[in-house]
Motif scaffolding. Structure first.
Motif, PDB file in Angstrom:
ATOM      1  N   TYR A 107       0.845  -1.187   0.000  1.00 19.97           N
ATOM      2  CA  TYR A 107       0.000   0.000   0.000  1.00 19.97           C
ATOM      3  C   TYR A 107       0.887   1.246   0.000  1.00 19.97           C
ATOM      4  O   TYR A 107       1.914   1.271   0.678  1.00 19.97           O
ATOM      5  CB  TYR A 107      -0.921   0.016   1.218  1.00 19.97           C
ATOM      6  CG  TYR A 107      -1.980  -1.059   1.159  1.00 19.97           C
ATOM      7  CD1 TYR A 107      -3.124  -0.880   0.386  1.00 19.97           C
ATOM      8  CD2 TYR A 107      -1.815  -2.255   1.849  1.00 19.97           C
ATOM      9  CE1 TYR A 107      -4.088  -1.871   0.321  1.00 19.97           C
ATOM     10  CE2 TYR A 107      -2.778  -3.249   1.783  1.00 19.97           C
ATOM     11  CZ  TYR A 107      -3.910  -3.054   1.019  1.00 19.97           C
ATOM     12  OH  TYR A 107      -4.858  -4.038   0.935  1.00 19.97           O
ATOM     13  N   GLU A 109       2.455   4.821   0.900  1.00 23.14           N
ATOM     14  CA  GLU A 109       2.662   5.427   2.209  1.00 23.14           C
ATOM     15  C   GLU A 109       1.464   6.295   2.581  1.00 23.14           C
ATOM     16  O   GLU A 109       1.002   7.120   1.793  1.00 23.14           O
ATOM     17  CB  GLU A 109       3.941   6.274   2.201  1.00 23.14           C
ATOM     18  CG  GLU A 109       4.308   6.836   3.567  1.00 23.14           C
ATOM     19  CD  GLU A 109       5.632   7.576   3.551  1.00 23.14           C
ATOM     20  OE1 GLU A 109       5.968   8.179   4.583  1.00 23.14           O
ATOM     21  OE2 GLU A 109       6.327   7.545   2.516  1.00 23.14           O
ATOM     22  N   GLY A 110       0.951   6.081   3.763  1.00 21.17           N
ATOM     23  CA  GLY A 110      -0.188   6.851   4.245  1.00 21.17           C
ATOM     24  C   GLY A 110      -1.533   6.242   3.915  1.00 21.17           C
ATOM     25  O   GLY A 110      -2.557   6.679   4.447  1.00 21.17           O
ATOM     26  N   ALA A 111      -1.545   5.243   3.036  1.00 17.50           N
ATOM     27  CA  ALA A 111      -2.815   4.614   2.667  1.00 17.50           C
ATOM     28  C   ALA A 111      -3.188   3.549   3.688  1.00 17.50           C
ATOM     29  O   ALA A 111      -2.325   2.832   4.199  1.00 17.50           O
ATOM     30  CB  ALA A 111      -2.720   3.990   1.279  1.00 17.50           C
ATOM     31  N   GLY A 112      -4.458   3.444   3.974  1.00 17.99           N
ATOM     32  CA  GLY A 112      -4.938   2.412   4.878  1.00 17.99           C
ATOM     33  C   GLY A 112      -5.191   1.123   4.130  1.00 17.99           C
ATOM     34  O   GLY A 112      -5.028   1.053   2.897  1.00 17.99           O
ATOM     35  N   GLY A 115      -7.100   1.193   0.990  1.00 17.66           N
ATOM     36  CA  GLY A 115      -6.548   1.925  -0.141  1.00 17.66           C
ATOM     37  C   GLY A 115      -6.304   1.009  -1.329  1.00 17.66           C
ATOM     38  O   GLY A 115      -6.520  -0.211  -1.268  1.00 17.66           O
TER      39      GLY A 115
END
Length: 204
Positions: A107, A109-112, A115
């Motif tokens: 995923y 960076e920063g995506a859950g 995402g």
């Protein structure tokens, strides 16, 4: 140049094995190293013991070997029968355990976890060769050919493999020797063309 070849058929005399042998011979003749795995013969354990988000490492040495080779492969080939419009359970388990987070996809960076994942595989081309006792037209028109979407979109497409060639041969139960010989020839021709193209691109 490395090709990963996966066979998922319980009978060593199956047409899946025959196709894999033909593909392997063609690949070696064009300079590829081939890592061939017969999942049934290896006793591959298809049971994924943890949830998907935690599936980033395994204490199963065979799973780790498959993951490493999947990452290294320039070309991926899969051979299996069509059972109920699905792959055999051992192959589904192989996907579950080997096409794992941070091996085949990740995923941003920063995506859950909800995402959109990105593919990590090095390979840009894959082949899936199926056998079936259902005519190709019936599989497509009546059942919607779910194996096509599974392999091209849900598995290889998601993991970064841009070109996926899939062929289904059969009905095997009604096939004649001439049919099987023609199908084996097509497997060899398809794989050979891809191998030569890859080698030419690599040498440029």
């Amino acid at each position: 140049m490395l090709a990963l070849s996966i066979i998922a058929h319980p009978s060593p005399t199956s047409f899946s094995h025959a196709m894999a042998a033909q593909a392997g011979a063609v690949l070696r003749a064009t300079g590829f190293a081939v890592r061939e795995h017969d999942l049934y013969a290896e006793g591959f354990n298809p049971v994924q013991p943890v949830v998907e988000a935690l599936n980033t490492a395994s204490d199963d040495e065979l799973v780790e070997r498959h993951c490493a080779e999947l990452q290294q492969a320039d070309l991926i080939l899969v051979f299996h029968p069509n059972w109920w419009s699905q792959p055999p359970a051992i192959l589904k388990g192989w996907i579950d355990r080997v096409f794992r987070l941070n091996t085949a996809y990740a995923y941003p960076e920063g995506a859950g976890p909800d995402g959109v994942p990105v593919g990590l595989l090095k390979a840009r081309e894959a082949f899936v060769f199926n056998t079936s006792n259902t005519p190709v037209e019936r599989e497509r028109d009546v059942f919607g050919d779910p194996l096509e979407r599974m392999w091209k979109t849900s598995v290889f497409g998601l993991c970064g493999v841009a070109t996926v060639t899939r062929r289904m041969y059969g009905p095997m139960a009604a096939s004649a020797a001439e049919d099987r010989e023609r199908w084996i020839g097509e497997v060899g021709a398809l794989v050979g063309a891809a191998a030569r193209s890859f080698r030419e691109r690599s040498s440029q």
